[in-house]
Design an enzyme around this catalytic site. Structure first.
Site, PDB file in Angstrom:
ATOM      1  CE  LYS A 123     -27.483   7.071   3.984  1.00 25.21           C
ATOM      2  NZ  LYS A 123     -28.468   6.048   4.326  1.00 25.21           N
TER       3      LYS A 123
ATOM      4  CG  ASN B  34     -28.676  -7.227  -6.989  1.00 26.33           C
ATOM      5  OD1 ASN B  34     -29.566  -6.457  -6.643  1.00 26.33           O
ATOM      6  ND2 ASN B  34     -27.575  -6.812  -7.612  1.00 26.33           N
ATOM      7  NE  ARG B  35     -30.791  -4.228 -12.589  1.00 25.43           N
ATOM      8  CZ  ARG B  35     -31.036  -2.946 -12.797  1.00 25.43           C
ATOM      9  NH1 ARG B  35     -32.020  -2.578 -13.602  1.00 25.43           N
ATOM     10  NH2 ARG B  35     -30.333  -2.018 -12.185  1.00 25.43           N
TER      11      ARG B  35
HETATM   12  P1  ATR Z   1     -29.279   1.777  -2.464  1.00 24.72           P
HETATM   13  O1  ATR Z   1     -28.139   2.523  -1.826  1.00 24.72           O
HETATM   14  O2  ATR Z   1     -30.624   2.403  -2.202  1.00 24.72           O
HETATM   15  O3  ATR Z   1     -29.244   0.326  -2.168  1.00 24.72           O
HETATM   16  P2  ATR Z   1     -28.203   1.154  -5.049  1.00 24.72           P
HETATM   17  O4  ATR Z   1     -26.891   0.803  -4.432  1.00 24.72           O
HETATM   18  O5  ATR Z   1     -28.225   1.907  -6.343  1.00 24.72           O
HETATM   19  O6  ATR Z   1     -29.099   1.993  -4.041  1.00 24.72           O
HETATM   20  O7  ATR Z   1     -29.034  -0.226  -5.224  1.00 24.72           O
HETATM   21  C1  ATR Z   1     -30.267  -0.297  -5.863  1.00 24.72           C
HETATM   22  C2  ATR Z   1     -30.756  -1.738  -5.843  1.00 24.72           C
HETATM   23  O8  ATR Z   1     -31.994  -1.833  -6.564  1.00 24.72           O
HETATM   24  C3  ATR Z   1     -29.789  -2.713  -6.496  1.00 24.72           C
HETATM   25  O9  ATR Z   1     -29.951  -3.979  -5.884  1.00 24.72           O
HETATM   26  C4  ATR Z   1     -30.316  -2.722  -7.937  1.00 24.72           C
HETATM   27  O10 ATR Z   1     -29.970  -3.862  -8.679  1.00 24.72           O
HETATM   28  P3  ATR Z   1     -28.573  -3.893  -9.515  1.00 24.72           P
HETATM   29  O11 ATR Z   1     -27.494  -4.144  -8.510  1.00 24.72           O
HETATM   30  O12 ATR Z   1     -28.732  -4.988 -10.492  1.00 24.72           O
HETATM   31  O13 ATR Z   1     -28.440  -2.530 -10.154  1.00 24.72           O
HETATM   32  C5  ATR Z   1     -31.796  -2.712  -7.676  1.00 24.72           C
HETATM   33  N1  ATR Z   1     -32.530  -2.227  -8.831  1.00 24.72           N
HETATM   34  C6  ATR Z   1     -32.645  -0.938  -9.229  1.00 24.72           C
HETATM   35  N2  ATR Z   1     -33.382  -0.859 -10.363  1.00 24.72           N
HETATM   36  C7  ATR Z   1     -33.741  -2.125 -10.686  1.00 24.72           C
HETATM   37  C8  ATR Z   1     -34.516  -2.719 -11.747  1.00 24.72           C
HETATM   38  N3  ATR Z   1     -35.083  -1.969 -12.694  1.00 24.72           N
HETATM   39  N4  ATR Z   1     -34.681  -4.078 -11.737  1.00 24.72           N
HETATM   40  C9  ATR Z   1     -34.108  -4.834 -10.776  1.00 24.72           C
HETATM   41  N5  ATR Z   1     -33.364  -4.329  -9.766  1.00 24.72           N
HETATM   42  C10 ATR Z   1     -33.190  -3.009  -9.716  1.00 24.72           C
END
Ligand code: ATR
Length: 276
Positions: free
Chosen positions: A47, A151-152
């Site tokens: 995208k 956010n993590r």
């Molecule tokens: P999308 O386009 O679906 O939003 P992305 O940009 O990879 O995909 O984002 C994934 C989200 O899930 C992020 O907020 C990610 O947190 P980080 O920014 O810290 O990576 C969150 N996420 C994914 N796995 C996680 C985990 N195990 N614990 C906490 N947050 C997680």
């Protein structure tokens, strides 16, 4: 979902899925253009890249910085006409027009599936990745009063908060959990896709019962662990199927110029996702 909509509209089209790696996205769009496809949908991870590969951006794609829908258009005189309105053997230059139907779909899903009015609402958004960013910006654009971002990786929430403050100075934005009750908790993280996933929210820092509604962008499983707990806590809940449906319905409207048959598309989507 799209083929059910296409059938209802009595269009002689087919919606097909193609696997494309990012290195081939430019060629894939050019190929679809050369073959006079009506349009395309793009999903993860295409995208953002598609923004630089289309010939013109609709305001929706320029505003949210992502393209999930392309409409092919041919030059007729000084105008660009969607290929859906022309004969298959039309001649002349063709352009790829990029749109974003995801952002509006989030708001439609919150309104229709949760009955939420976003004007003046207080919202906790979990996740600041691609989906969390667009959702937070679109909520700010839709008149919410206060946003909390969790956010993590906290840096990403800080960056997003700064962008929202700059673009929407009337919206209060904080990073971290609220100290008050909220209207909505929105999960935009990928946590919940798998049974063993941790909760996307620290329920000691912020119990679910403090929110009126919980929306989970995940749609499979239908009841994520978060939604189960939210339901038990007395919250109104909905999963991400509505978002998927409404972004698709809008795309069909962009291609066809007709109102999408949402009920038929929803039924097909529900069957496809969850079985009969
Ligand atoms: P999308 O386009 O679906 O939003 P992305 O940009 O990879 O995909 O984002 C994934 C989200 O899930 C992020 O907020 C990610 O947190 P980080 O920014 O810290 O990576 C969150 N996420 C994914 N796995 C996680 C985990 N195990 N614990 C906490 N947050 C997680």
């Amino acid at each position: 979902m799209q083929n059910a909509g296409i059938e209802q509209l009595k269009l002689n089209w087919r919606y097909l899925a193609f696997d494309v790696v990012p290195e081939d996205l430019r060629n894939a769009i050019s190929g679809a253009k050369a073959m006079k496809f009506i349009g395309l949908n793009l999903t993860v991870p295409h995208k953002l890249l598609a923004v630089s590969l289309v010939d013109i951006l609709d305001e929706s794609a320029a505003t949210w910085g992502a393209v999930n829908t392309i409409r092919f258009e041919a030059r007729v005189g000084s105008e660009w006409i969607p290929l859906a309105n022309l004969e298959p053997d039309c001649e002349g230059a063709i352009r790829a027009h990029g749109f974003n139907t995801d952002a509006a779909a989030i708001i439609r899903a919150l309104r229709e599936d949760l009955g939420l009015s976003l004007e003046g609402a207080c919202v906790l958004v979990l996740g600041a990745g691609g989906a969390g960013r667009v959702a937070s910006l679109k909520l700010a654009d839709s008149g919410v009063r206060t946003l909390w971002l969790v956010n993590r990786t906290q840096d990403k929430s800080e960056t997003l908060a700064a962008e929202i403050r700059q673009r929407y100075p009337n919206v209060n934005v904080s990073v971290g959990y609220p100290s008050v009750t909220v209207d909505l908790i929105l999960n935009a993280t990928s946590l919940g896709l798998h049974e063993q996933d941790a909760s996307p929210i620290d329920e000691i820092a912020y119990p679910l019962a403090r929110s009126k509604c919980v929306y989970d962008m995940i749609y499979r499983p239908a009841m994520t662990p978060l939604l189960k707990r939210a339901h038990s806590a007395g919250c109104r809940t909905a999963n991400g199927m509505g978002m998927l449906l409404y972004q698709g319905a809008k795309a069909l409207e962009i291609w066809s110029g007709q109102i999408a048959p949402v009920a038929a598309m929803k039924e097909a989507l529900r069957k496809n996702l969850y079985g009969a």
